[in-house]
Scaffold this active site. Structure first.
Site, mmCIF file in Angstrom:
data_model
loop_
_atom_site.group_PDB
_atom_site.id
_atom_site.type_symbol
_atom_site.label_atom_id
_atom_site.label_comp_id
_atom_site.label_asym_id
_atom_site.label_seq_id
_atom_site.Cartn_x
_atom_site.Cartn_y
_atom_site.Cartn_z
ATOM 1 N N ASP A 21 0.797 -1.224 0.000
ATOM 2 C CA ASP A 21 0.000 0.000 0.000
ATOM 3 C C ASP A 21 0.832 1.278 0.000
ATOM 4 O O ASP A 21 0.382 2.321 0.449
ATOM 5 C CB ASP A 21 -0.954 0.012 1.192
ATOM 6 C CG ASP A 21 -0.223 -0.063 2.524
ATOM 7 O OD1 ASP A 21 1.014 -0.191 2.510
ATOM 8 O OD2 ASP A 21 -0.887 0.005 3.569
ATOM 9 N N CYS A 25 6.607 -0.039 -1.774
ATOM 10 C CA CYS A 25 6.194 -1.449 -1.745
ATOM 11 C C CYS A 25 5.918 -1.943 -3.160
ATOM 12 O O CYS A 25 6.373 -3.021 -3.568
ATOM 13 C CB CYS A 25 4.931 -1.628 -0.904
ATOM 14 S SG CYS A 25 5.088 -1.125 0.817
ATOM 15 N N CYS A 376 16.847 8.438 1.813
ATOM 16 C CA CYS A 376 15.611 7.658 1.657
ATOM 17 C C CYS A 376 14.700 8.339 0.638
ATOM 18 O O CYS A 376 14.308 9.495 0.835
ATOM 19 C CB CYS A 376 14.874 7.532 2.995
ATOM 20 S SG CYS A 376 15.622 6.368 4.118
ATOM 21 N N ASP A 420 -14.627 16.513 -33.781
ATOM 22 C CA ASP A 420 -15.635 16.101 -34.749
ATOM 23 C C ASP A 420 -16.843 17.019 -34.537
ATOM 24 O O ASP A 420 -17.016 17.577 -33.455
ATOM 25 C CB ASP A 420 -16.011 14.645 -34.505
ATOM 26 C CG ASP A 420 -17.170 14.191 -35.376
ATOM 27 O OD1 ASP A 420 -17.133 14.466 -36.581
ATOM 28 O OD2 ASP A 420 -18.112 13.585 -34.836
ATOM 29 N N THR A 422 -20.569 16.415 -35.546
ATOM 30 C CA THR A 422 -21.849 15.816 -35.164
ATOM 31 C C THR A 422 -21.720 15.014 -33.880
ATOM 32 O O THR A 422 -20.903 14.095 -33.782
ATOM 33 C CB THR A 422 -22.369 14.913 -36.298
ATOM 34 O OG1 THR A 422 -22.457 15.684 -37.493
ATOM 35 C CG2 THR A 422 -23.733 14.348 -35.959
ATOM 36 N N ASP A 614 -16.679 10.445 -31.494
ATOM 37 C CA ASP A 614 -17.579 9.452 -30.918
ATOM 38 C C ASP A 614 -16.946 8.077 -30.817
ATOM 39 O O ASP A 614 -17.584 7.127 -30.381
ATOM 40 C CB ASP A 614 -18.884 9.377 -31.723
ATOM 41 C CG ASP A 614 -18.635 9.012 -33.189
ATOM 42 O OD1 ASP A 614 -17.510 8.576 -33.515
ATOM 43 O OD2 ASP A 614 -19.570 9.171 -33.993
#
Length: 726
Positions: A21, A25, A376, A420, A422, A614
């Protein structure tokens, strides 16, 4: 000749690793597994604690991988089994899912327990030093050794698996060195502060996971199924396509579907970010997780619960957070060189002054140990993924789906947005405005044109068919489409076509009066199609698709951000110019799909280009652009192919994406500055002997706090705050 891409070997797997986490890690796990023969395509996300990989099980088994993870200190809990490919949406096991739905409080996590344990040891040692001063030194030494033991074990394990230069190694050496030179109290403080820093990283990741859990929890757990006996409550997992469900006022829609009865305002903000409820009636699509606000609806289920739009969005967001931005990959490469280089410098600091200048060994070894802690890279490694994760989560909350850190980074750098027309800059719902009969009657023109267009999904075709409702539309045979030019079919024994004026003129010259009428209609911003029998024109049909209410505002906002807007359309030049003039952008008209592709290639020579469309007719141009953005509808193709999706279907979502990207990258730069700036300050003060061990580790912990807090600010991102031209 292009070489064929090798086929991936083995099956894909997804593991849930609850202790993975933090950014370090994830980096440690990825580096260790990437060295294993038979393991490929390793992808990790500390935000979701997911590990994806492909295994050649003739060389290594899944059990071997799980044992290696446990040996590293990251035992997996639950896995989805093999999937068909990387694109498959692997589902977590019951245990993993339960863990994500009900996360442990911080004090019950492994890092939380580590903080409590090291803090308790430090406090006991301090009390012992007050009560029995001669024993205080031994108490601090014991506290340091007990606290550093898990870190030393991780460092040794990582070294055996090919990763000797880890954060655990640096802290272990510094803490043990402190005991060795008689500074056990500072060693104990170092171990405790490091534990606090790691816990803070987990807290930041937990905030990001909360956003994904909120997405996954939008859909209800049960649904009211309509059957012959009335309604009965069933789990949403039991719903199948074709089932009818009842959605009561104030209730959430259980699955993606189509309204079959009832009319209600539907709040889609949980899915699209649109705050104003949309009116939904029979035939309208609704999303799982949206809320019927004021009336009941009957909805036909179109997709199982696990394949709903919101489920796929949650999955895509999780995948996006595992995808590294280029700057993140650079930071990873930098830290791999930076850490061993810092250890070498610390070694030189420890031995060079005493050997060359006769300085005191204890003083310079102490400073070298402090340098190890300054080296670190916790905050540095966290700086990019924390910001990117927060940025992606903030976008998802506002209906902006960004599929990966690379896309998020790229879209902020675009110099041109190609739209685009339409369905992107316009409503995508053209209406027939004029019918001009050149032979026969207007109804005859409409019925023949509707016969040719029946079955087409093109918005213009749908508008013609809708206008012809109520007429006797004959059946058509042998329908064919010529992309961007015409649709032809056999109707009542005649070969008819609905064509663009340009294509009609290519077949046979149009009479001057017809050309003048077409020009007059186009100057009004209308799109004109010609009904042909063979090459002879039978009539004209004019249609108009009104611009979206927010289209002009979107173009204006992009201009303020220093981004040029261009409209690419297959419409005639006069219609294109009329729309462009209304919206305030440049138009390139009469473009076939290959023309749009060429236009994008030409625009890319001036800088990065985002293509907004689209996801279907504009696919070639979108594929060639630096970033592909799909608008509205959340269609399957848009969700799966575009780099970013504006779920609420508003043109201003494109400028929102640019602002989100720039805000995120600005946050990244700030984080890197915090991480390196604090280290630079403490590096100088340590070499001068002003600060020691615990301020050194506090520099990294403090930077981690700043980086975490700064990244979480992105969760409150609001469009419209981006500096002009930034």
């Amino acid at each position: 000749m292009a070489l064929a891409r090798p086929t991936p070997v083995g099956a894909s797997h997804e593991l849930y690793v609850p202790d993975m986490d933090c950014a370090d890690c994830a980096r440690k796990v990825e580096a260790a597994l990437s060295r294993v023969e038979g393991v490929s395509e390793v992808s990790v996300s500390f935000a979701t604690r997911r590990l994806r990989l492909r295994l050649d099980e003739s060389l290594v088994s899944l059990a071997d991988v799980e044992r290696r993870l446990a040996y590293l200190g990251y035992p997996p809990r639950g896995q989805a089994g093999p999937t068909a490919g990387a694109a498959s949406a692997a589902q977590p096991s019951t245990d993993a899912g339960r863990d994500e739905q009900a996360p442990d409080p911080w004090h019950r996590t492994s890092k939380g327990r580590y903080v409590i344990a090291t803090g308790a040891l430090l406090a006991l040692s301090a009390l012992l030093s007050l009560a029995f001063p001669p024993l205080g030194r031994w108490g601090f030494a014991a506290a340091t050794l007990l606290g550093v033991a898990p870190l030393a074990r991780k460092a040794w394990t990582s070294a055996r698996l090919g990763e000797p230069f880890t954060i655990s190694t640096l802290v272990s050496l510094a803490a043990l060195g402190a005991v060795g030179i008689g500074e056990a109290a500072e060693g104990a403080v170092v171990v405790f502060l490091f534990a606090v820093g790691e816990l803070l990283e987990g807290v930041a990741a937990g905030r990001a996971r909360a956003g994904i859990r909120a997405l996954a929890a939008l859909a209800p757990k049960t649904a009211l199924l309509l059957d012959g006996a009335g309604t009965r409550e069933v789990p949403v997992e039991a719903l199948r396509p074709g089932d009818l469900v009842r959605v009561l006022p104030g209730s959430r829609v259980p699955a993606d579907g189509t309204v079959v009865a009832g009319t209600a305002g539907v709040d889609e903000s949980p899915v699209t970010g649109e705050s104003v409820p949309a009116a939904k009636g029979p035939g309208d699509r609704v999303f799982a997780g949206s809320i019927a606000t004021d009336a009941a609806l009957s909805v036909r289920v179109d997709a199982p619960a696990g394949e709903s739009t919101v489920a796929r969005i949650a999955h895509l967001v999780a995948e996006a957070e595992a995808s590294k931005a280029p700057v993140a990959r650079f930071i990873d490469r930098f830290s791999r060189v930076y850490t061993p280089a810092a250890m070498l410098v610390a070694a030189l600091v420890a031995v060079a002054p005493p050997l060359l200048l006769g300085a005191a060994w204890e003083s310079w070894v102490y400073r070298a140990l402090a340098l190890l802690l300054i080296a670190c890279p916790c905050a540095l490694v966290l700086s990019v993924p924390a910001a990117v994760t927060s940025g992606i989560s903030a976008g998802a909350r506002r209906g902006l789906l960004v599929k990966g850190g690379a896309v998020l980074e790229a879209i902020g750098g675009v110099r041109t947005v190609a739209f685009d027309k339409t369905g992107t800059l316009t409503e995508g719902r053209p209406r027939v405005t004029d019918v001009v009969a050149l032979a026969g009657t207007e109804d005859e023109v409409l019925r023949l044109a509707a016969a040719v267009e029946t079955g087409s999904s093109h918005p213009l075709a749908k508008a013609i068919v809708e206008r012809a409702a109520g007429l006797d539309v004959p059946p058509a045979q042998d329908a064919r489409s010529v992309a961007g030019r015409a649709v032809t079919a056999e109707v009542e024994g005649r070969r008819c076509a609905v064509a663009s004026p340009r294509h009609a003129a290519e077949l046979a010259p149009l009479p001057g009066a017809v050309e003048e009428r077409i020009a007059a209609l186009e100057r009004e911003g209308k799109t004109v199609v010609v009904l042909l029998q063979d090459a002879a024109p039978l009539g004209l049909i004019a249609l108009r698709d009104e611009p979206r209410p927010d289209a002009a505002a979107a173009v204006s906002r992009l201009a303020r951000l220093g981004v040029r807007s261009v409209m690419l359309t297959g419409d005639n030049a006069r219609t294109g110019e009329a729309v462009a003039l209304q919206l305030g952008l440049e138009a390139r008209s009469e473009l076939l799909p290959e023309g749009k592709l060429a236009a994008v290639e030409e625009l890319r020579r001036r800088g990065r280009v985002a293509m907004v469309g689209d996801g279907i007719n504009d696919a070639p141009a979108m594929a060639r652009a630096d970033v592909a953005v799909a608008m509205g509808g959340a269609t399957d193709l848009a969700l799966e192919t575009a780099g970013a999706v504006v779920l609420r279907g508003e043109a201003t979502g494109v400028s929102d994406l640019v602002e989100l990207s720039r805000a995120t990258m600005r946050n990244v730069r700030q984080n890197v500055a915090f991480a390196l700036g604090l280290k630079a300050v403490f590096l100088v003060t340590t070499l001068l002997g002003v600060t020691g061990l615990w301020p050194a580790v506090l520099s990294d912990t403090g930077a981690t706090v700043l980086v975490t807090a700064n990244a979480l600010r992105l969760l409150r991102f609001e469009p419209g705050r981006q500096p002009r031209g930034a």
